[in-house]
Scaffold this active site. Structure first.
Site, PDB file in Angstrom:
ATOM      1  N   TRP A 207       1.799   2.143  -3.360  1.00 10.74           N
ATOM      2  CA  TRP A 207       0.717   2.945  -4.257  1.00 10.74           C
ATOM      3  C   TRP A 207       1.095   4.216  -4.172  1.00 10.74           C
ATOM      4  O   TRP A 207       0.983   5.082  -5.260  1.00 10.74           O
ATOM      5  CB  TRP A 207      -0.603   2.453  -3.979  1.00 10.74           C
ATOM      6  CG  TRP A 207      -1.408   1.383  -4.382  1.00 10.74           C
ATOM      7  CD1 TRP A 207      -1.486   0.174  -4.030  1.00 10.74           C
ATOM      8  CD2 TRP A 207      -1.943   1.206  -5.811  1.00 10.74           C
ATOM      9  NE1 TRP A 207      -2.135  -0.759  -4.941  1.00 10.74           N
ATOM     10  CE2 TRP A 207      -2.498  -0.057  -5.999  1.00 10.74           C
ATOM     11  CE3 TRP A 207      -2.114   2.396  -6.756  1.00 10.74           C
ATOM     12  CZ2 TRP A 207      -3.176  -0.188  -7.041  1.00 10.74           C
ATOM     13  CZ3 TRP A 207      -2.676   1.990  -8.050  1.00 10.74           C
ATOM     14  CH2 TRP A 207      -3.217   0.732  -8.144  1.00 10.74           C
TER      15      TRP A 207
ATOM     16  N   GLU B 265       0.688  -1.349   0.003  1.00 13.18           N
ATOM     17  CA  GLU B 265      -0.116  -0.019  -0.100  1.00 13.18           C
ATOM     18  C   GLU B 265       0.722   1.182   0.064  1.00 13.18           C
ATOM     19  O   GLU B 265       0.391   2.148  -0.501  1.00 13.18           O
ATOM     20  CB  GLU B 265      -0.918  -0.076   1.229  1.00 13.18           C
ATOM     21  CG  GLU B 265      -1.821  -1.163   1.130  1.00 13.18           C
ATOM     22  CD  GLU B 265      -2.653  -1.046  -0.216  1.00 13.18           C
ATOM     23  OE1 GLU B 265      -3.274   0.189  -0.442  1.00 13.18           O
ATOM     24  OE2 GLU B 265      -3.088  -1.982  -0.718  1.00 13.18           O
TER      25      GLU B 265
ATOM     26  N   TRP C 203      -8.438   9.593  -7.295  1.00 10.30           N
ATOM     27  CA  TRP C 203      -9.911  10.150  -7.903  1.00 10.30           C
ATOM     28  C   TRP C 203      -9.839   9.653  -9.188  1.00 10.30           C
ATOM     29  O   TRP C 203     -11.120   9.025  -9.815  1.00 10.30           O
ATOM     30  CB  TRP C 203     -10.034  11.559  -7.764  1.00 10.30           C
ATOM     31  CG  TRP C 203     -10.612  11.932  -6.505  1.00 10.30           C
ATOM     32  CD1 TRP C 203     -10.163  12.511  -5.395  1.00 10.30           C
ATOM     33  CD2 TRP C 203     -11.947  11.974  -6.178  1.00 10.30           C
ATOM     34  NE1 TRP C 203     -10.699  12.661  -4.178  1.00 10.30           N
ATOM     35  CE2 TRP C 203     -12.057  12.632  -4.922  1.00 10.30           C
ATOM     36  CE3 TRP C 203     -13.227  11.844  -6.875  1.00 10.30           C
ATOM     37  CZ2 TRP C 203     -13.281  12.579  -4.354  1.00 10.30           C
ATOM     38  CZ3 TRP C 203     -14.275  11.918  -6.372  1.00 10.30           C
ATOM     39  CH2 TRP C 203     -14.390  12.515  -4.941  1.00 10.30           C
TER      40      TRP C 203
ATOM     41  N   TRP D  82     -14.843  14.339 -11.554  1.00  5.59           N
ATOM     42  CA  TRP D  82     -13.825  13.882 -10.534  1.00  5.59           C
ATOM     43  C   TRP D  82     -13.189  15.173  -9.909  1.00  5.59           C
ATOM     44  O   TRP D  82     -12.830  15.222  -8.671  1.00  5.59           O
ATOM     45  CB  TRP D  82     -12.902  12.797 -11.016  1.00  5.59           C
ATOM     46  CG  TRP D  82     -11.973  13.015 -12.156  1.00  5.59           C
ATOM     47  CD1 TRP D  82     -12.505  12.743 -13.431  1.00  5.59           C
ATOM     48  CD2 TRP D  82     -10.804  13.629 -12.058  1.00  5.59           C
ATOM     49  NE1 TRP D  82     -11.651  13.059 -14.182  1.00  5.59           N
ATOM     50  CE2 TRP D  82     -10.364  13.658 -13.444  1.00  5.59           C
ATOM     51  CE3 TRP D  82      -9.960  14.109 -11.111  1.00  5.59           C
ATOM     52  CZ2 TRP D  82      -9.223  14.359 -13.825  1.00  5.59           C
ATOM     53  CZ3 TRP D  82      -8.776  14.706 -11.487  1.00  5.59           C
ATOM     54  CH2 TRP D  82      -8.531  14.639 -12.841  1.00  5.59           C
TER      55      TRP D  82
ATOM     56  N   TRP E 110     -20.094  14.952 -18.204  1.00  4.23           N
ATOM     57  CA  TRP E 110     -20.332  15.028 -16.999  1.00  4.23           C
ATOM     58  C   TRP E 110     -21.480  16.257 -16.756  1.00  4.23           C
ATOM     59  O   TRP E 110     -21.818  16.922 -17.406  1.00  4.23           O
ATOM     60  CB  TRP E 110     -18.942  15.985 -16.235  1.00  4.23           C
ATOM     61  CG  TRP E 110     -17.798  14.940 -16.305  1.00  4.23           C
ATOM     62  CD1 TRP E 110     -16.816  15.185 -17.198  1.00  4.23           C
ATOM     63  CD2 TRP E 110     -17.518  13.981 -15.501  1.00  4.23           C
ATOM     64  NE1 TRP E 110     -15.907  14.412 -17.008  1.00  4.23           N
ATOM     65  CE2 TRP E 110     -16.428  13.568 -16.068  1.00  4.23           C
ATOM     66  CE3 TRP E 110     -18.284  13.184 -14.734  1.00  4.23           C
ATOM     67  CZ2 TRP E 110     -15.557  12.449 -15.546  1.00  4.23           C
ATOM     68  CZ3 TRP E 110     -17.496  12.163 -14.137  1.00  4.23           C
ATOM     69  CH2 TRP E 110     -16.331  11.609 -14.363  1.00  4.23           C
TER      70      TRP E 110
ATOM     71  N   ASN F   2     -10.099   4.734   4.328  1.00 12.52           N
ATOM     72  CA  ASN F   2      -9.911   4.445   2.547  1.00 12.52           C
ATOM     73  C   ASN F   2     -11.138   3.770   1.717  1.00 12.52           C
ATOM     74  O   ASN F   2     -11.243   4.204   0.841  1.00 12.52           O
ATOM     75  CB  ASN F   2      -8.714   3.693   2.348  1.00 12.52           C
ATOM     76  CG  ASN F   2      -8.030   3.711   0.985  1.00 12.52           C
ATOM     77  OD1 ASN F   2      -7.951   4.668   0.265  1.00 12.52           O
ATOM     78  ND2 ASN F   2      -8.135   2.408   0.505  1.00 12.52           N
TER      79      ASN F   2
END
Length: 499
Positions: free
Chosen positions: A285, A282, A389, A366, A313, A348
């Protein structure tokens, strides 16, 4: 050994590296043998997108206060200045006679280009700039795929990292910081980094201990209490199963190398190997988000997958406002948004649920969600936030397919099965438990009355029907694909991206 010009001061410019342990720039400056000028510059005119949000500035106040105490205890001084970064550094060099400026390089393309321009300005004035890497586990420039191109998918990227030499050992904190003559400094309180009226951050201090000591304490507690169960509990917002190190990492109060070696050492002493490896992946990431920014530029402004430039959108200001306030009528979403507002942090798993709901069920871009998170998260990290995102939106690197639409009710039932997380943050629903709390609009009227719930009055009715929102999202996705197919440039990009 002191350098030949050891009488000249060395200026250490702190940025998002507010620590003494494993600080390569600070270590090199101490090794130079020169008296030190330690400085932090708050640049209100910096590129707006790089400025910390309001919650992050609350954290910054306390982190700077902690860093100042640590430096003072070792014989130095933290000089605070507000203004244009380049001008203030040049001015400080003139005031203190510093002939070298030491700093740890940024992890953002805009910051990197700014560092290059700054080094040139300093060189024009006879001041040497010395930059160091400190923000990642692995050098983002070194890992390429078999074709010599940057990775676009996390798993092969991380495997390549694990085949590389292990990150070098973390540096210790200096015992002493030989300070130069006392230099004029701003008063931290005068910067007004904390909210005043109203003090919407009043609850933050109950959850957080900003500063390097807080980071080290949090890591120690995580290893002792949560690491062993981390692979299973990390997705459960109703449990304390995560490290909560993210804000400390965001402000550089602890380095990724320190975490890496501490976790590995813990495993060698009999700690959880499985938990440690999952946790380090993690952390990987975070490296991957910085890696993407290094090779492809900032993900904050452009879709990584340019097909999404054609996405239709929706304008939904009412939905966006309800989402921000935790008043969507979807319990797990509202719980997450209220946790964010109260503590400056969100679990998370719930970040993914709330982001998916905003993007897909409400059709909101987003970037609007990203901006709100950057303003309200104490752990706001520009690279990680943007990559996350875009991952949820389907437009990012190694992204979840857009048509993977989280059902917030199902997610709540799976990861908050007793409704404890919802109960904590949405007390209006404490009369319901288990699966019922995640979809109160499906419950019989007599059950709601017995629970003291009146939808639309004591708790909002859903701002959208989940089935309808899903169908609208899938229709929008098909519209995007059709528009992209009609655009030769988009088709070329699609081929280049391997989609």
């Amino acid at each position: 050994m002191a350098s030949s010009s050891a009488t000249a001061a060395a200026l250490v410019w702190f940025r998002r590296d507010l620590r003494l342990h494993d600080n390569p720039a600070l270590w090199a400056a101490v090794r130079s043998g020169r008296p030190l000028v330690c400085a932090f510059i708050d640049d209100p005119d910096a590129v707006a997108q790089l400025a910390p949000g309001r919650a992050s500035r609350w954290w910054l106040h306390h982190s700077l206060a902690a860093l100042s105490r640590s430096i003072r205890q070792r014989g130095g001084q933290l000089v605070l200045r507000r203004g244009d970064t380049t001008s203030e550094l040049v001015r400080l060099c003139g005031e203190t006679g510093s002939s070298e400026v030491f700093w740890n390089r940024g992890d953002n393309p805009t910051r990197d280009s700014g560092d290059t321009a700054l080094a040139a300005r300093l060189a024009d004035r006879g001041v040497k700039a010395r930059g160091f890497a400190s923000g990642t586990l692995f050098n983002p420039a070194t890992h390429l795929n078999g074709s010599g191109k940057p990775y676009r998918v996390f798993t092969p990227f991380w495997k390549a990292c694990l085949r590389a030499p292990e990150p070098s050992a973390a540096l210790p904190a200096p015992d002493r910081l030989p300070g130069a003559a006392v230099t004029a400094s701003d008063n931290l309180e005068d910067w007004s980094l904390r909210p005043q009226a109203p003090d919407w951050a009043s609850g933050f201090s109950q959850d957080w201990e900003p500063g390097e000591d807080g980071a080290l304490n949090r890591l120690e507690a995580f290893l002792a209490n949560e690491l062993a169960d981390y692979p299973q509990s990390r997705d459960r917002p109703d449990e304390d199963g995560t490290s909560r190190l993210s804000p400390h990492l965001a402000w550089g109060e602890i380095s990724p190398r320190t975490i890496w070696h501490t976790v590995r050492d813990h495993a060698e002493r009999g700690g959880s190997f499985q938990g440690g490896e999952k946790f380090l992946s993690e952390l990987g990431w975070r490296d991957f988000a910085i890696y993407l920014a290094h090779h492809f530029g900032s993900l904050r402004d452009e879709n990584f997958n340019r097909q999404f430039d054609h996405f239709p959108w929706r304008s939904n200001p009412a939905g966006l406002d309800a989402w921000k306030r935790g008043q969507t009528g979807i319990p797990i979403v509202d719980a997450g948004m209220r946790q964010l507002w109260t503590t400056g942090w969100m679990h998370n798993r719930v970040r993914m649920i709330t982001a998916s709901f905003l993007i897909k069920h409400l059709g909101v871009h987003w970037r609007d969600g990203m901006a709100w998170f950057e303003d309200t998260l104490v752990d706001a990290d520009l690279n990680v936030n943007a990559a996350s995102w875009q991952w949820v939106a389907g437009s990012g690197a190694d992204a979840a397919p857009y048509f993977r639409i989280f059902n917030p009710v199902t997610q709540g039932e799976r990861f908050d099965p007793q409704g404890l997380y919802v109960h904590r943050w949405v007390p209006e629903l404490t009369g319901l438990s288990g699966k019922a709390v995640h979809a109160p609009w499906t419950r019989p009227a007599n059950e709601l009355i017995a629970a003291g719930i009146s939808l639309g009055q004591t708790y909002p009715a859903p701002v959208t029907d989940l089935k309808t929102g899903r169908e609208q999202a899938l229709d929008a996705y098909q519209t995007m694909k059709a528009r992209a197919a009609e655009t030769p440039e988009a088709a070329s990009l699609e081929t280049a991206l391997g989609n």
